[in-house]
Design a protein around this motif. Structure first.
Motif, mmCIF file in Angstrom:
data_model
loop_
_atom_site.group_PDB
_atom_site.id
_atom_site.type_symbol
_atom_site.label_atom_id
_atom_site.label_comp_id
_atom_site.label_asym_id
_atom_site.label_seq_id
_atom_site.Cartn_x
_atom_site.Cartn_y
_atom_site.Cartn_z
ATOM 1 N N PHE A 24 68.475 15.613 -76.689
ATOM 2 C CA PHE A 24 67.904 14.361 -76.201
ATOM 3 C C PHE A 24 68.978 13.280 -76.113
ATOM 4 O O PHE A 24 68.981 12.471 -75.183
ATOM 5 N N HIS A 27 71.406 14.424 -73.015
ATOM 6 C CA HIS A 27 70.863 14.458 -71.664
ATOM 7 C C HIS A 27 69.845 13.354 -71.385
ATOM 8 O O HIS A 27 69.363 13.239 -70.254
ATOM 9 N N GLY A 28 69.536 12.571 -72.409
ATOM 10 C CA GLY A 28 68.472 11.589 -72.261
ATOM 11 C C GLY A 28 67.148 12.183 -72.686
ATOM 12 O O GLY A 28 66.878 13.358 -72.427
ATOM 13 N N HIS A 30 64.187 11.612 -71.602
ATOM 14 C CA HIS A 30 63.356 11.961 -70.461
ATOM 15 C C HIS A 30 63.926 13.153 -69.697
ATOM 16 O O HIS A 30 63.188 13.995 -69.183
ATOM 17 N N GLY A 31 65.263 13.242 -69.624
ATOM 18 C CA GLY A 31 65.892 14.273 -68.804
ATOM 19 C C GLY A 31 66.105 15.609 -69.497
ATOM 20 O O GLY A 31 66.308 16.626 -68.830
ATOM 21 N N ALA A 32 66.080 15.640 -70.799
ATOM 22 C CA ALA A 32 66.339 16.893 -71.524
ATOM 23 C C ALA A 32 65.195 17.871 -71.309
ATOM 24 O O ALA A 32 64.019 17.507 -71.345
ATOM 25 N N SER A 33 65.537 19.120 -71.094
ATOM 26 C CA SER A 33 64.539 20.174 -70.870
ATOM 27 C C SER A 33 64.515 21.126 -72.056
ATOM 28 O O SER A 33 65.377 21.081 -72.947
ATOM 29 N N HIS A 36 67.740 22.923 -72.191
ATOM 30 C CA HIS A 36 68.791 22.168 -72.863
ATOM 31 C C HIS A 36 68.676 22.318 -74.382
ATOM 32 O O HIS A 36 69.681 22.486 -75.077
ATOM 33 N N LYS A 55 57.832 20.707 -74.917
ATOM 34 C CA LYS A 55 58.618 19.561 -75.364
ATOM 35 C C LYS A 55 57.767 18.621 -76.215
ATOM 36 O O LYS A 55 58.252 18.037 -77.188
ATOM 37 N N GLU A 108 67.153 6.179 -76.875
ATOM 38 C CA GLU A 108 66.495 7.020 -75.877
ATOM 39 C C GLU A 108 64.982 7.061 -76.113
ATOM 40 O O GLU A 108 64.179 7.004 -75.177
ATOM 41 N N GLU A 112 62.010 5.768 -73.692
ATOM 42 C CA GLU A 112 60.929 6.654 -73.265
ATOM 43 C C GLU A 112 59.570 6.064 -73.625
ATOM 44 O O GLU A 112 58.594 6.220 -72.877
ATOM 45 N N ASN A 116 56.167 6.120 -71.429
ATOM 46 C CA ASN A 116 55.334 7.253 -71.821
ATOM 47 C C ASN A 116 54.340 6.800 -72.888
ATOM 48 O O ASN A 116 54.726 6.556 -74.030
#
Length: 208
Positions: A24, A27-28, A30-33, A36, A55, A108, A112, A116
Motif C-alpha cells: 500500500f 503503490h498507493g 487505492h492502486g495496490a492490488s 502487489h 483486499k 495513504e 483513501e 471510500n
C-alpha cells in the motif's frame, strides 16, 4: 487444529498483513492490488487467497491489528508513572524508530478515507476509540498529578490529536525530518494543554 498449526497460520497472516502495508505504501492504498500484496509477501496470488479472499479482508485484518496495537500503547501509557515520559517513548517509536514508509501508509489511508466510505468508517471508529482512551488517560493523569491540573481535558485531546497528526504527516513527507526536537515541542505543548497554560483564543471561550 493444533496450537502449533494455529500459531503458524497466525504468523502467515501477520506476514501477509505486513507485506500489504508495504504494498500500500509503495503503490498507493487505492492502486495496490492483491497481486502487489502477493509479490511483497513472496507468495503466489493463489496462496494469498487462502488467507485473505479480498483486499477488503486485508484492510479489516490491518484494522484489527491496529486496534490491538493502540490498546497495547494505551495500556503502557496508563501504567507509566510519568505520562509525558511515556508519551515521549511512544512518539519516539513512531517518529524516529519505525520506517518512514509506515507514516506514508498512514497518509495513504487518510487519502483513501476521503473517497471510500468504508475506509472512512473504519478510520472514524479508530479515531473515536483513541479520543475515548485519551480522555480517560488525561482525566487519570490530572487527578493524580497536581502539575498537570488546570487544563480542559477535551481541549487537551484536540491538541494532542492535531499535533500528532501533523508530525506523522511531516515525518512521512520531509526528507530531513528530525524527530527529537519535534518530540520535545510536542511534549511541551501537551504539558501546557494539560495544566491550562495553553488555552483556546480568546480565553473567554474556555468558560462557555
Amino acid at each position: 487444529m493444533s496450537a502449533v498449526l494455529i500459531q503458524v497460520e497466525g504468523d502467515r497472516r501477520d506476514h501477509i498483513l505486513t507485506a500489504a502495508e508495504r504494498a500500500f505504501a509503495r503503490h498507493g492504498f487505492h492502486g495496490a492490488s492483491m497481486q502487489h500484496v502477493a509479490a511483497e509477501a513472496l507468495m503466489s496470488a493463489g496462496n494469498l487467497y487462502r488467507y485473505f479472499r479480498s483486499k477488503d479482508e486485508i484492510v479489516s485484518g490491518l484494522t484489527a491489528r491496529d486496534r490491538a496495537g493502540i490498546a497495547a500503547d494505551f495500556q503502557h501509557l496508563a501504567q507509566a508513572p510519568d505520562l509525558l515520559e511515556a508519551f515521549s517513548a511512544l512518539l519516539r517509536k513512531h517518529l524516529c524508530d519505525e520506517p518512514v514508509w509506515r507514516g506514508q501508509l498512514v497518509l495513504e489511508i487518510w487519502a483513501e478515507a476521503a473517497r471510500n466510505p468504508g475506509i472512512a468508517a473504519m478510520c472514524g471508529d479508530i479515531d473515536d476509540d483513541v479520543e475515548t482512551k485519551l480522555a480517560t488517560l488525561i482525566g487519570h493523569a490530572q487527578s493524580s498529578s497536581p502539575a498537570l491540573r488546570g487544563g480542559e481535558p477535551a481541549f487537551a485531546v484536540r491538541i494532542m490529536k492535531t499535533v500528532i497528526a501533523g508530525l506523522i504527516k511531516r515525518r512521512a513527507t520531509e526528507p530531513h525530518f528530525d524527530g527529537e526536537p519535534e518530540i520535545a515541542m510536542a511534549l511541551g505543548t501537551f504539558r501546557a494543554a494539560l495544566n491550562g497554560t495553553l488555552r483556546p483564543y480568546p480565553a473567554e471561550e474556555t468558560s462557555t
